[in-house]
Design a protein around this motif. Structure first.
Motif, short mmCIF file in Angstrom:
data_model
loop_
_atom_site.label_atom_id
_atom_site.label_comp_id
_atom_site.label_asym_id
_atom_site.label_seq_id
_atom_site.Cartn_x
_atom_site.Cartn_y
_atom_site.Cartn_z
N ILE A 53 0.85 -1.20 0.00
CA ILE A 53 0.00 0.00 0.00
C ILE A 53 0.89 1.25 0.00
N TYR A 54 0.62 2.16 -0.92
CA TYR A 54 1.26 3.49 -0.91
C TYR A 54 0.20 4.48 -0.47
N GLU A 55 0.52 5.19 0.59
CA GLU A 55 -0.48 6.08 1.20
C GLU A 55 -0.02 7.53 1.09
N TYR A 56 -0.81 8.37 0.43
CA TYR A 56 -0.50 9.81 0.31
C TYR A 56 -1.33 10.55 1.35
N PRO A 90 1.16 17.01 1.64
CA PRO A 90 0.57 18.11 2.40
C PRO A 90 -0.21 19.07 1.50
N LEU A 91 -1.45 19.32 1.89
CA LEU A 91 -2.28 20.27 1.12
C LEU A 91 -2.05 21.66 1.69
N ALA A 92 -0.92 22.24 1.32
CA ALA A 92 -0.47 23.48 1.95
C ALA A 92 -1.40 24.66 1.70
N ASN A 93 -2.22 24.58 0.65
CA ASN A 93 -3.13 25.71 0.36
C ASN A 93 -4.27 25.80 1.38
N MET A 169 5.13 14.85 -3.27
CA MET A 169 3.97 15.62 -3.74
C MET A 169 3.88 15.59 -5.27
N ALA A 170 5.04 15.78 -5.90
CA ALA A 170 5.06 15.79 -7.37
C ALA A 170 4.64 14.42 -7.91
N GLY A 176 -2.20 11.53 -10.23
CA GLY A 176 -3.57 12.03 -10.17
C GLY A 176 -4.14 12.12 -8.77
N VAL A 177 -3.27 12.20 -7.76
CA VAL A 177 -3.76 12.38 -6.38
C VAL A 177 -4.25 13.82 -6.26
#
Lengths: 213, 164
Positions: A53-56, A90-93, A169-170, A176-177
């Motif tokens: 499992i790869y978890e973002y 991280p959703l920095a926005n 992140m990239a 498509g995350v």
């Protein structure tokens, strides 16, 4: 005749370019590209586990906290058959301190306590997640875990640490995350804990047979 | 059309396919990975600023892919072989200047993130690839789209048998 030949070759070249572009873009969308390995402190479970499992994840996201609990349960139940690879997204926005949290978590990882620090970040995300000034919780958690805080500060500003997070992140962007948590279970995408469990059920037999002693 | 394939032509054909394949692989592997990853490799050569390195990383994998495809398919074979050869010269220049300046290159960016050899190794490998480019340029015309399309164009230009 030469003009006709060149026109045909040009048309053929355009067709090849078009088809190859579409093929590569589709391969990206279907997650066929290589996945960068994560540092050892961000991987849990045996390396040769049949289910990977790869978890973002974003430490300030409530759904990620919920999913982290489910992942821990799955690791306990299917220990031998499952490997979880943690990726920062991280959703920095919307979460101003997420990137900092990710950096501190990696630095805690370099001191051998990624999971513990990540646990504290998730548990306290309501306190630090939307803070206006730099949250003091980052240091508190480090002291609580007896981590070397000055060393963590240096590490969190290190170009290599930031590079590692930005590459995660990239990579998420290429795959498509666009929401957290997003999982790839043996390449199959799942968004949120419910989809994670739904997808994991498809590997139930593999997981159970691998978990047997 | 059915002339016997000479040893030189066979070498040219194999060189064309091999070099085209290398460029296709290199392009695809990089196009499937985040551009930032390749951009970091480009930055380590210290010739371009960060923003230009990122733009190059967006564009370059596609250039490699298309160049490899056109060469392997034998479309404008001599031009494609020349273009691939020029790309190799450019790579050699990048590697050589990094070596001369003693830059700490940990990943050359040659084939994405999937492992990287030393600069010297890559430099020598590129010389081998350059020989393939030369073979493809000189003798790579057999079984190429150039010939197939050329032959069909000749047929199309000829008047049908029995035409007045």
């Amino acid at each position: 005749m030469i003009e006709r030949k060149n026109a045909r070759l040009l048309a053929l070249a355009c067709m090849l370019i078009f088809i190859s572009t579409i093929a590569v873009l589709m391969a990206r969308q279907f997650n066929l590209g290589p996945t960068r390995p994560v540092p050892a402190y961000r991987a849990f479970g045996p390396a040769d586990a049949p289910v990977q499992i790869y978890e973002y994840t974003d430490f300030a996201c409530p759904a990620c906290r919920h999913a982290a609990g489910k992942i821990d349960e799955m690791l306990k139940v299917f220990g031998g058959g499952l490997r979880v690879n943690f990726k920062h997204y991280p959703l920095a926005n919307i979460h101003p301190w997420s990137l900092h949290a990710a950096a501190y978590a990696d630095c805690a990882g370099e001191q051998g306590k990624f999971k513990e620090y990540a646990g504290l970040l998730f548990a306290g995300q309501e306190k630090w997640g939307l803070a206006k000034d730099k949250p003091k919780e980052f240091e508190e958690y480090a002291r609580q875990l007896k981590l070397d805080w000055p060393k963590m500060l240096v590490c969190s500003n290190d170009a290599e640490t930031l590079k590692r997070i930005k590459l995660d992140m990239a990579e998420g962007d290429v795959k498509g995350v666009n929401a957290t948590p997003t999982f790839f279970i043996n390449g199959k995408r799942a968004v949120g804990a419910a989809q994670l469990i739904d997808q994991a059920m498809k590997f139930d037999n593999v997981l159970r047979s691998a978990a047997k002693p | 059309m059915n002339e016997k394939l000479t040893a030189k032509e066979l070498a040219g054909l194999l060189a064309r396919l091999a070099l085209g394949g290398v460029f296709i692989y290199s392009g695809v592997i990089k196009a499937l990975a985040p551009a930032e990853e390749f951009a970091y490799a480009i930055e380590s050569y210290r010739l371009l600023p960060a923003n230009l390195a990122l733009w190059s990383a967006y564009i370059f994998p596609w250039v490699e892919l298309y160049a490899g495809l056109l060469l392997a398919a034998g479309i404008f074979t001599r031009f494609s072989a020349l273009f691939n050869g020029l790309l190799l010269v450019f790579f050699e220049f990048m590697l050589a200047q990094a070596w001369l300046r003693g830059l700490p290159i940990t990943s050359c960016g040659c084939f994405g993130n999937g492992g990287s050899n030393s600069i010297t190794h890559e430099f020598i490998q590129n010389i081998g690839l350059f020989v393939l480019a030369w073979l493809a340029f000189s003798y790579g015309g057999r079984c190429s789209a150039d010939r197939l399309v050329g032959a069909s164009a000749v047929e199309a230009a000829q008047p049908p048998v029995g035409a007045a």
